[in-house]
Design an enzyme around this catalytic site. Structure first.
Site, PDB file in Angstrom:
ATOM      1  CD  GLU A  47     -15.820  16.802   3.396  1.00 42.51           C
ATOM      2  OE1 GLU A  47     -15.610  18.013   3.461  1.00 42.51           O
ATOM      3  OE2 GLU A  47     -16.663  16.203   4.106  1.00 42.51           O
TER       4      GLU A  47
ATOM      5  NE  ARG B  13      -2.683 -15.273 -32.778  1.00 45.73           N
ATOM      6  CZ  ARG B  13      -1.925 -16.318 -32.475  1.00 45.73           C
ATOM      7  NH1 ARG B  13      -0.797 -16.546 -33.146  1.00 45.73           N
ATOM      8  NH2 ARG B  13      -2.259 -17.129 -31.494  1.00 45.73           N
TER       9      ARG B  13
ATOM     10  CG  HIS C 145      -4.172  -7.626 -28.709  1.00 39.01           C
ATOM     11  ND1 HIS C 145      -5.125  -6.678 -29.026  1.00 39.01           N
ATOM     12  CD2 HIS C 145      -3.041  -7.253 -29.364  1.00 39.01           C
ATOM     13  CE1 HIS C 145      -4.594  -5.770 -29.820  1.00 39.01           C
ATOM     14  NE2 HIS C 145      -3.329  -6.092 -30.040  1.00 39.01           N
ATOM     15  N   GLY C 146      -6.056 -11.700 -27.039  1.00 38.59           N
ATOM     16  CA  GLY C 146      -5.912 -12.949 -26.290  1.00 38.59           C
ATOM     17  C   GLY C 146      -4.858 -12.840 -25.205  1.00 38.59           C
ATOM     18  N   GLY C 147      -4.047 -13.861 -25.080  1.00 40.80           N
ATOM     19  CA  GLY C 147      -3.009 -13.891 -24.049  1.00 40.80           C
ATOM     20  C   GLY C 147      -2.031 -12.749 -24.160  1.00 40.80           C
TER      21      GLY C 147
ATOM     22  CD  GLU D 211     -13.715  15.455 -12.665  1.00 42.19           C
ATOM     23  OE1 GLU D 211     -14.532  16.006 -11.915  1.00 42.19           O
ATOM     24  OE2 GLU D 211     -12.545  15.826 -12.773  1.00 42.19           O
TER      25      GLU D 211
END
Length: 398
Positions: free
Chosen positions: A146, A288, A358-360, A383
């Site tokens: 609620e 990478r 992953h950087g940018g 929950e």
């Protein structure tokens, strides 16, 4: 101690992979506008309600899932379910979460699908509500939270008063998953006792065409599938005695049992999502290169991945232990709260580390990382918040 996965879980995972390849993937390819960078704009209309085309996809998958035996598989055989135990369901849920965002979330039906609470249905209610729910013909929603009460749900303001042969419900619920589309709602209201009492709360089955029931604002939730959650309003909503689920004044424990089982599934889903992000990040760290060598060879990256892999395995074993205890009839309130607490943190950490590795590229919508980053935050709230989990664990200890 046997740490191997139950054979049934292995079989179901293989069957679900085949089901996704044959039934779900073609729909994802055909309707990629609902999964791409602009998915939020395409899924809902100006009122933030999911568009018919998207709802049709969800319905297709739901009905195909019923035919394949996945939908409602945790329900007993006596009502058409697969009688799958808690551990197997959790392991399958982890497996299902170990993939990019897609339509596969409709396979089990989520909060709109069959739930063990409805085993309290009498014969007539089973025929009217549970059977069509198991057949995928209708959906439901769990209306407990609620505006003024979330963690303290037993302090609810929604009330139901007896008037002759009817109950009159007044109040409001918020953040109700599948609220805009449910054919009937499981509505919890105070029927006796004082504010804060665990007793005196009753569950009612309220149909969507009841004149005293109205779907209000459809919420705009961060990271989650848009158009899923809504306010529900009850204004002199009249229901007959036959709409009471179970016993009058004894509905709150049913609600807590539902939430408890949900905590295990959240932890399992968090592990699956974290595994997906970890695998993505490991692959990226291998390929990478900066300053002449792969970034995975640098401790600044590799140590983050090592910590994530360790945390992931800890939560995996923790949720499985909690599920095993529950399946064996042992009290596992502490363990399920521990699993949910650590699982919620794992989901957030995995998204954060994946984005950092992953950087940018991780910050862009071309990859699913940024969506996982946004959707993970709710794990620490629904929950039972982190604080409620700690409170539960402490109470079980002391």
């Amino acid at each position: 101690m046997d740490f191997s996965e139950p054979s049934e879980a292995v079989q179901i995972k293989k069957a679900i992979d085949d089901f996704i390849d044959q039934e779900v993937a073609p729909l994802e390819n055909e309707y990629d506008q609902f999964l791409g960078a602009d998915y939020e704009k395409n899924i809902v209309d100006d009122e933030h309600r999911q568009v018919p085309e998207y709802r049709n996809i969800v319905e297709q998958i739901r009905k195909k899932s019923v035919e394949a035996g996945f939908y409602g598989m945790t329900m007993p055989e006596e009502v058409g379910g697969g009688d799958v135990d808690i551990l197997t369901r959790a392991i399958v849920g982890e497996h299902l979460s170990n993939r990019p965002p897609g339509f596969h979330s409709a396979i089990f039906g989520g909060a709109g699908g069959p739930t063990l609470i409805l085993l309290a249905c009498d014969k007539r209610q089973r025929e009217q509500y549970l059977r069509p729910l198991m057949d995928g013909e209708i959906t439901t929603c769990f209306a407990l939270t609620e505006p003024g009460h979330g963690s303290d749900a037993h302090h609810m303001d929604t009330s139901a008063e007896k008037d002759g042969d009817e109950w009159v419900i007044n109040g409001q619920k918020v953040y109700i998953t599948n609220g805009p589309y449910a054919d009937f709602a499981m509505v919890f209201a105070r029927t006796s006792g004082d504010d804060g009492d665990l007793g005196g709360i009753t569950c009612f089955l309220v149909e969507d065409d009841n004149p005293g029931f109205e779907v209000g604002t459809i919420h705009r939730a961060m990271g989650m599938t848009p158009g899923t959650h809504a306010e529900l309003h009850f204004d002199d909503c009249r229901v007959g005695e036959e709409q009471v689920l179970g016993e009058v004044d004894h509905g709150f424990q049913s609600a807590m049992d539902w939430i408890g089982g949900g905590r295990i599934n959240i932890a399992a889903g968090a592990v699956g999502t974290a595994q997906f992000l970890l695998d993505m990040s490991v692959e990226y760290a291998r390929s990478r290169e900066t300053f002449g060598k792969p970034i995975g060879h640098r401790q600044g990256i590799s140590f983050q991945l090592a910590e994530l892999a360790t945390d992931l395995e800890q939560v995996r074993q923790l949720y499985r232990y909690a599920a095993w205890k529950m399946d064996n009839g042992e009290r596992a309130r502490k363990e399920e709260s521990m699993a949910k607490l650590r699982g919620a943190q794992l989901a957030n950490d995995a998204a954060d580390i994946a984005m950092q590795v992953h950087g940018g590229a991780g910050f862009m919508k071309d990859l699913p990382i940024e969506r996982n980053y946004r959707s993970a935050r709710v794990f620490r709230i629904f929950e039972g918040t982190d604080e409620i989990q700690r409170r539960t664990i402490a109470r079980e200890l002391i």
